[in-house]
Design a protein around this motif. Sequence first.
Motif, short mmCIF file in Angstrom:
data_model
loop_
_atom_site.label_atom_id
_atom_site.label_comp_id
_atom_site.label_asym_id
_atom_site.label_seq_id
_atom_site.Cartn_x
_atom_site.Cartn_y
_atom_site.Cartn_z
N LEU A 95 0.85 -0.94 -0.12
CA LEU A 95 0.09 -0.08 -0.10
C LEU A 95 0.89 1.33 -0.41
O LEU A 95 0.61 2.46 -0.88
CB LEU A 95 -1.09 0.04 1.13
CG LEU A 95 -1.96 0.86 1.08
CD1 LEU A 95 -3.06 1.04 0.01
CD2 LEU A 95 -2.92 1.15 2.22
N TYR A 98 2.51 2.24 -3.81
CA TYR A 98 1.43 2.99 -4.91
C TYR A 98 1.41 4.33 -4.05
O TYR A 98 0.40 4.91 -4.80
CB TYR A 98 -0.02 1.71 -4.24
CG TYR A 98 -0.39 0.86 -4.86
CD1 TYR A 98 -0.59 0.96 -6.72
CD2 TYR A 98 -0.20 -0.23 -4.55
CE1 TYR A 98 -0.54 -0.81 -6.89
CE2 TYR A 98 -0.37 -1.48 -4.97
CZ TYR A 98 -0.44 -0.90 -6.68
OH TYR A 98 -0.86 -2.22 -7.04
N TRP A 99 2.03 4.28 -2.92
CA TRP A 99 1.65 5.81 -2.78
C TRP A 99 1.78 7.15 -3.53
O TRP A 99 1.31 8.37 -3.66
CB TRP A 99 2.11 6.02 -0.71
CG TRP A 99 1.38 7.44 -0.38
CD1 TRP A 99 0.80 8.10 0.52
CD2 TRP A 99 2.84 9.10 -0.49
NE1 TRP A 99 0.93 9.25 0.31
CE2 TRP A 99 2.38 10.29 0.06
CE3 TRP A 99 3.88 9.18 -1.26
CZ2 TRP A 99 2.77 11.25 0.08
CZ3 TRP A 99 4.79 10.67 -0.65
CH2 TRP A 99 3.42 11.12 -0.67
N PHE A 101 1.70 7.13 -6.58
CA PHE A 101 1.08 7.15 -8.32
C PHE A 101 -0.70 8.03 -7.10
O PHE A 101 -1.10 8.23 -8.08
CB PHE A 101 0.58 5.80 -8.09
CG PHE A 101 2.35 5.30 -8.34
CD1 PHE A 101 3.17 5.73 -9.77
CD2 PHE A 101 2.82 4.68 -7.91
CE1 PHE A 101 3.41 5.07 -10.16
CE2 PHE A 101 4.10 3.84 -8.49
CZ PHE A 101 4.35 3.98 -9.60
N VAL A 102 -0.67 8.09 -6.11
CA VAL A 102 -1.64 9.02 -5.42
C VAL A 102 -2.20 9.96 -6.33
O VAL A 102 -2.87 11.13 -6.62
CB VAL A 102 -1.72 8.34 -4.44
CG1 VAL A 102 -3.51 9.32 -3.69
CG2 VAL A 102 -2.50 6.91 -3.97
N PRO A 138 9.24 2.42 -6.76
CA PRO A 138 8.14 1.77 -6.21
C PRO A 138 7.13 1.60 -7.33
O PRO A 138 6.34 -0.05 -7.28
CB PRO A 138 6.80 2.98 -5.75
CG PRO A 138 7.77 4.36 -4.78
CD PRO A 138 8.73 4.20 -6.35
N PHE A 139 7.05 1.68 -8.64
CA PHE A 139 6.65 0.99 -9.89
C PHE A 139 7.50 -0.72 -9.67
O PHE A 139 6.45 -1.48 -10.14
CB PHE A 139 7.12 1.47 -11.13
CG PHE A 139 6.71 0.57 -12.16
CD1 PHE A 139 4.98 0.56 -12.62
CD2 PHE A 139 7.38 -0.11 -13.04
CE1 PHE A 139 5.17 0.17 -14.06
CE2 PHE A 139 7.27 -0.85 -14.29
CZ PHE A 139 6.22 -0.71 -14.16
N ILE A 142 6.13 -2.81 -6.75
CA ILE A 142 4.47 -3.64 -7.62
C ILE A 142 5.05 -4.34 -8.34
O ILE A 142 4.26 -5.44 -8.96
CB ILE A 142 3.76 -2.10 -8.04
CG1 ILE A 142 3.35 -1.61 -6.07
CG2 ILE A 142 2.11 -2.79 -8.31
CD1 ILE A 142 3.02 0.20 -6.96
#
Length: 253
Positions: A95, A98-99, A101-102, A138-139, A142
Amino acid sequence: MHRKILTAILTAAILLPFLFFGLLSVGQAWFYPSILPQRITLSNWQELLVGQSELQVGLLLSLILGLGVAALATLAGFIISKEIAQAKYRNRWLLLAYWPFVLSPVVLAILVQRFFLLTGMSGEIIGVLLGQLILAFPFAVIFFQSFWSQEVLQLEQQSQTLGASAVYTLQNVLLPLATPMLLICFFQTFLISWFEYGLTQFIGLGKVKTLTILVFKYVNEANIFHAALASLLIMLPPALLLWLNKKFVFRGI
């Protein structure tokens, strides 16, 4: 017959931007109502290939940042994603990944800009590289989560149970399995850096002029011929990477 027509339409749609920007990149003095530029010249390309022009420096900067971000994000993402896959609170860590990309890249750049100002990295290549890693790393984390399945983790454990060292297991078990995904992640994170504008503009303070920065600069200056050449240079690497993906990577998968 319909399939051939559809293929021709798709091919034309893909090639049209390259042809359009290619024509503008060799043009000069384009005035209304002429359909084509009044003069065709290679001076813009000569400026790129000879001497240290702004476009040449921008292309070099984009390549350095793209390759550096891709290498670091792919390597760190591969390692950290394994730790997350084995972590007790795996979903919580994912989680957090993903931050970034928010938020939009510009808002994200504003939030982290103070850190780069205090460390003296604003307006420097290293600062822009670290800024782009905020999105690329982060990409990669994921992306690699799908690789670390229970089957792969069990295969690693079996290899070490049979007496193989961690280095041997990495070189002869994990890396051969992960090679296609490593290549795809490298290509994808390279493209994240290659097309990035918001973080580069804010953290680079306009001093680190990558190709994306130069495109907007030339458009604002109404210099359509240099903007077309810069746009064409931006489009070529993704097209090459797409061809390499299709020819080598996906065939390997």
